[in-house]
Structures are given as structure tokens and as C-alpha cells.
Enzyme design. Structure first.
Site, PDB file in Angstrom:
ATOM      1  N   ASN A 201       0.858  -1.196   0.000  1.00 42.37           N
ATOM      2  CA  ASN A 201       0.000   0.000   0.000  1.00 42.37           C
ATOM      3  C   ASN A 201       0.889   1.239   0.000  1.00 42.37           C
ATOM      4  OD1 ASN A 201       0.445   0.883   2.862  1.00 42.37           O
ATOM      5  ND2 ASN A 201      -0.406  -1.161   3.237  1.00 42.37           N
ATOM      6  N   PHE A 318      -5.041   3.404  14.936  1.00 45.72           N
ATOM      7  CA  PHE A 318      -5.369   4.383  13.908  1.00 45.72           C
ATOM      8  C   PHE A 318      -6.560   3.849  13.119  1.00 45.72           C
ATOM      9  CE2 PHE A 318      -2.455   7.959  12.788  1.00 45.72           C
ATOM     10  CZ  PHE A 318      -1.706   7.931  13.941  1.00 45.72           C
TER      11      PHE A 318
HETATM   12  O1  PMT Z   1       2.831   6.187   6.525  1.00 40.85           O
HETATM   13  P1  PMT Z   1       2.233   7.501   6.017  1.00 40.85           P
HETATM   14  O2  PMT Z   1       2.446   7.688   4.546  1.00 40.85           O
HETATM   15  O3  PMT Z   1       2.697   8.673   6.834  1.00 40.85           O
HETATM   16  O4  PMT Z   1       0.643   7.404   6.194  1.00 40.85           O
HETATM   17  C1  PMT Z   1       0.090   7.347   7.470  1.00 40.85           C
HETATM   18  C2  PMT Z   1      -1.140   6.427   7.507  1.00 40.85           C
HETATM   19  C3  PMT Z   1      -2.206   6.963   6.568  1.00 40.85           C
HETATM   20  C4  PMT Z   1      -0.753   5.006   7.096  1.00 40.85           C
HETATM   21  C5  PMT Z   1      -1.613   6.432   8.989  1.00 40.85           C
HETATM   22  O5  PMT Z   1      -1.965   7.736   9.370  1.00 40.85           O
HETATM   23  C6  PMT Z   1      -2.804   5.508   9.191  1.00 40.85           C
HETATM   24  O6  PMT Z   1      -3.957   5.861   8.984  1.00 40.85           O
HETATM   25  N1  PMT Z   1      -2.541   4.225   9.622  1.00 40.85           N
HETATM   26  C7  PMT Z   1      -3.530   3.185   9.753  1.00 40.85           C
HETATM   27  C8  PMT Z   1      -3.862   2.603   8.405  1.00 40.85           C
HETATM   28  C9  PMT Z   1      -4.798   1.419   8.503  1.00 40.85           C
HETATM   29  O7  PMT Z   1      -4.418   0.347   8.191  1.00 40.85           O
HETATM   30  O8  PMT Z   1      -5.966   1.715   9.012  1.00 40.85           O
HETATM   31  P2  PMT Z   1      -7.141   0.577   9.263  1.00 40.85           P
HETATM   32  O9  PMT Z   1      -8.344   1.416   9.576  1.00 40.85           O
HETATM   33  O10 PMT Z   1      -7.220  -0.331   8.125  1.00 40.85           O
HETATM   34  O11 PMT Z   1      -6.626  -0.218  10.514  1.00 40.85           O
HETATM   35  C10 PMT Z   1      -7.048   0.076  11.833  1.00 40.85           C
HETATM   36  C11 PMT Z   1      -5.952  -0.192  12.823  1.00 40.85           C
HETATM   37  O12 PMT Z   1      -5.691  -1.600  12.899  1.00 40.85           O
HETATM   38  C12 PMT Z   1      -4.617   0.474  12.545  1.00 40.85           C
HETATM   39  O13 PMT Z   1      -4.078   0.909  13.779  1.00 40.85           O
HETATM   40  C13 PMT Z   1      -3.764  -0.649  11.941  1.00 40.85           C
HETATM   41  O14 PMT Z   1      -2.380  -0.462  12.248  1.00 40.85           O
HETATM   42  C14 PMT Z   1      -4.324  -1.859  12.685  1.00 40.85           C
HETATM   43  N2  PMT Z   1      -4.254  -3.137  11.946  1.00 40.85           N
HETATM   44  C15 PMT Z   1      -4.948  -3.321  10.801  1.00 40.85           C
HETATM   45  C16 PMT Z   1      -4.934  -4.558  10.174  1.00 40.85           C
HETATM   46  C17 PMT Z   1      -4.177  -5.587  10.754  1.00 40.85           C
HETATM   47  N3  PMT Z   1      -4.115  -6.785  10.176  1.00 40.85           N
HETATM   48  N4  PMT Z   1      -3.493  -5.380  11.881  1.00 40.85           N
HETATM   49  C18 PMT Z   1      -3.516  -4.186  12.498  1.00 40.85           C
HETATM   50  O15 PMT Z   1      -2.880  -3.987  13.540  1.00 40.85           O
END
Ligand code: PMT
Length: 390
Positions: A201, A318
Site C-alpha cells: 500500500n 489508527f
Molecule cells: O505512513 P504515512 O504515509 O505517513 O501514512 C500514514 C497512515 C495513513 C498510514 C496512517 O496515518 C494511518 O492511517 N494508519 C492506519 C492505516 C490502517 O491500516 O488503518 P485501518 O483502519 O485499516 O486499521 C485500523 C488499525 O488496525 C490500525 O491501527 C492498523 O495499524 C491496525 N491493523 C490493521 C490490520 C491488521 N491486520 N493489523 C492491524 O494492527
């Protein structure tokens, strides 16, 4: 610390020199910035004498951008007294004099306000709405107190005493995380298809690295687990970096480190799925037919840490959303047993992947809600750290 004391035009301004004296006595360097009206109540000579520095009160006097140099110099801005007028101006983004301009420029650094006004003015819905807006941006309020007011009535509106304000500044100086170990995840994950291709991504790692640095800057020991990024790591200091590639590697590192940590902020963009099979050679094109890739689900690192979390540990996730943002973030906060969730939306210009800026809403398990303007990822990281560690 280098503290800027802002003074606005209320009778409580006569207590400002005492606040400056106390801060100097505590070893801080102080510079004063006053509105024109403040100088009706306290003189330039008094403020310059107690601070031992020139006063900033005229936006145009020096012909330089002093609001910016003072913002760069200051580590904290304390406005005492803060009138209804300055509170309303900041809440509305108005910058029409030296102090209001400095306040807008001060974003990303701690701001403390000690409101002081008549009790009817304090109770006015507009003032209360403005106070909530400023608190939502992370501005800390000290007071006002209840008591006899200058206009002769009693009620809530009296400025907190200088020693209370100085004590509040002192307590906000002691970072709660100093000496604690924190885990941060950053960047993307790569899920291998074959020896040359992967599912990935657009995450650059900028947000996660900025968070790790903001935690290290307030004295935390930081374990940063990062997916592949092109960032120059030499500019980040006092951070232990663990490099991983896939979601499963990130899961293994994070679950091993988390039990020794007091807190974790998971900002990595983790792939939810990976190819069911990985070829150890380059897959060849097969005739003109299409290709079907079977995917299987990756473990959810954040949800797993939510299940492992013990009392005293803080877990921050996040949420990167494109629609129904706040409802989706709230759902993740509860489902994954988090203390805070930081929502960023791809609908906000300048926020999210790759860019140097972000705009977030920090939702707390206790119902707290802090919304940031668009700021640099460094300033966003400082705001998040301040919010989740105080
Ligand atoms: O790296 P940059 O270019 O600075 O961009 C920053 C960002 C946009 C990546 C960052 O600000 C951000 O939004 N990160 C979370 C991205 C994400 O995967 O969001 P999500 O809504 O899909 O996931 C929710 C949370 O679960 C996140 O804390 C993620 O780290 C976590 N997760 C998700 C899937 C997984 N299998 N394991 C996880 O721990």
C-alpha cells in the site's frame, strides 16, 4: 523551558508580572507578549523588567515576522489572563494583533490559558462553545475560579492565582511517559506473491516515524516496528528500529515487544490479506489467460494487543477511513479494546498516505474527542502523544 506569557486586557492582568516572576524563579526563560488593551492594566516597563526581555505587542513595529520567531523560540505559550475576546478570536481563527497572530502560529506546541472575565460572560454559550473548541484542540485551561470579581459580584470568572498557573505549567512539563517503554508500528506491509512481486500500500512510514520521535523527545524508550520505507532513518534519534516486511512478521515483533511496554501506538497500514501461496521464483505469464490469486486473512495485530492488554497499558490504534469515518473509528475503538483511536480520512485534502501533513480526530474510550487542523505530521504526532499520555 522557554515560555511566552501572553497578557490580554482584563483587570487580572495586574497579576501577570507575578506569574512571570514565579516562572523565572522556577528557572524558566520568559518573554511576554501583550495586547494593546493589556497595557491599559500593566505597563511595558513592568513586563520587560520582570521578564528581562523586550515585550512583543506590536505586529508591525520591528518590520520582522516576530510572531514566527517568537513561536520558534517558545516551548510553551501561557495566556494569563485570557479574556473572552482572545478566546473567541482563537476559536474563530482570527489573527488581527500581535498576540492572536502568535497564538495561531503556535499550533503543535503546548498552550495553556487562564480565563478571566465576569461570571455572566463566562457562562455565555458562545464563550462555553469557544472553550470547548479550544480544549478539543488540546489547549489546556487553568481556572477560572469562583470568588469575588472586580465588578463587585461573586461567581465563576476569577483568574486562577499565579502560583496555581505556575504549578499547572510545572506539572505539564513532567512527561508522564518519561522512562516508559512504548511500541510504535509504522509503514506498509508487503505480502509476497513471488520472488519479485508483492501486495502493498502507499504508506510511507512518515506518520509512524514522527510518532516514535515525538515519544522519544518526551523521554520514552521507543521500539519502532516498521514495514519497508524509504525514509532516511539517520534523522531519527533514540529509537530502536525493528525492520519487518510482512504483516505476520510485524505481528510476531509487536506481540513479543508489547508485554514489556507501557503503551503502544499502531499507525502501520497492515495488509488485511496475503496470498495463500508464495512462489519462490518469478511466476511466468501463462498464455493469454488471466490469473486468480487466492488470498487468506492476516492476523489483526491491534485486536490481538487489545486482547493482551493489562491494566496500566495504553493502546492507541489508527483508523484510515473514506466514509462513515467517525462511526467506523468508534466501532474499531470498542471492538479492538483500545484506549484511543486516531482517525484520519482520505477525504481530507493533505491527510493520509505519503504526504507530510495530516488532519486527525482523536477519540478516547472515555468519550473525549480532540480534532486537529491540518498540520505537519511532526506536530500531529506531538498532539497525539500529549493527548494519549496526559
Ligand atoms: O505512513 P504515512 O504515509 O505517513 O501514512 C500514514 C497512515 C495513513 C498510514 C496512517 O496515518 C494511518 O492511517 N494508519 C492506519 C492505516 C490502517 O491500516 O488503518 P485501518 O483502519 O485499516 O486499521 C485500523 C488499525 O488496525 C490500525 O491501527 C492498523 O495499524 C491496525 N491493523 C490493521 C490490520 C491488521 N491486520 N493489523 C492491524 O494492527
Amino acid at each position: 523551558m522557554r515560555i511566552v506569557v501572553g497578557i490580554t486586557g482584563g483587570i487580572a492582568a495586574y497579576k501577570a508580572p507575578e506569574l512571570v516572576r514565579l516562572l523565572k524563579k522556577q528557572g524558566h526563560e520568559v518573554r511576554c507578549a501583550a495586547t494593546e488593551h493589556a497595557l491599559e492594566f500593566v505597563t511595558r516597563t513592568t513586563l520587560e523588567t520582570v521578564s528581562q526581555n523586550p515585550l512583543y505587542c506590536d505586529l508591525f513595529a520591528s518590520g520582522r515576522t516576530e510572531h514566527i520567531s517568537l513561536k520558534d523560540w517558545g516551548e510553551m505559550l501561557v495566556v494569563a489572563p485570557a479574556t473572552a475576546n482572545i478566546i473567541g478570536k482563537v476559536a474563530s481563527g482570527i489573527a488581527d494583533d500581535a498576540l492572536s497572530t502568535l497564538l495561531l502560529a503556535f499550533s503543535g506546541k503546548p498552550v495553556v490559558m487562564a480565563p478571566a472575565m465576569n461570571c455572566e460572560m463566562w457562562a455565555h454559550p458562545a464563550v462555553q462553545r469557544n472553550i470547548e473548541t479550544l480544549k478539543g484542540w488540546g489547549i489546556r485551561m487553568v481556572g477560572p475560579e469562583e470568588g469575588e470579581l472586580a465588578c463587585g459580584v461573586s461567581g465563576v470568572g476569577r483568574m486562577a492565582e499565579p502560583d496555581q498557573i505556575a504549578a499547572a505549567i510545572c506539572s505539564s512539563q513532567q512527561p508522564a511517559v518519561s522512562g516508559q517503554r512504548w511500541l510504535v508500528t509504522a509503514g506498509p506491509t508487503y505480502e509476497r506473491i513471488d520472488s519479485v512481486r508483492f501486495i502493498g500500500n502507499y504508506s510511507s512510514g512518515k506518520m509512524g516515524f514522527a510518532l516514535a520521535q515525538a515519544l522519544a523527545d518526551v523521554g520514552a524508550e521507543v521500539e519502532l516496528v516498521t514495514g519497508p520505507t524509504a525514509l532516511d532513518v539517520s534523522s531519527y534519534q533514540h529509537i530502536k528500529i525493528h525492520r519487518v516486511e510482512s504483516a505476520r512478521e510485524m505481528y510476531a515483533a509487536a506481540t513479543e515487544l508489547f508485554p514489556q511496554c507501557q503503551g503502544a501506538i499502531l499507525s502501520a497500514a497492515v495488509a488485511d490479506y496475503r496470498p495463500a501461496e508464495t512462489a519462490d521464483h518469478k511466476l511466468k505469464k501463462n498464455g493469454t489467460e488471466g490469473m486468480t490469486l487466492e488470498l487468506v486473512q492476516n492476523p489483526d495485530i491491534l485486536a490481538t494487543l487489545g486482547g493482551m492488554k493489562t491494566d496500566g497499558q495504553t493502546l492507541v490504534g489508527f483508523a484510515l477511513e473514506t466514509d462513515n469515518e467517525e462511526a467506523n473509528a468508534q466501532h474499531k475503538l470498542e471492538k479492538k479494546n483500545l484506549d484511543y483511536i486516531v482517525l484520519n480520512s482520505l477525504r481530507d485534502k493533505g491527510a493520509g498516505f505519503g504526504v507530510d501533513t495530516n488532519k486527525v480526530t482523536i477519540l478516547g474510550r472515555d468519550g473525549s474527542r480532540t480534532e486537529s487542523p491540518l498540520m505537519s505530521k511532526q506536530d500531529i504526532a506531538k498532539l497525539i502523544v500529549q493527548e494519549v499520555t496526559s
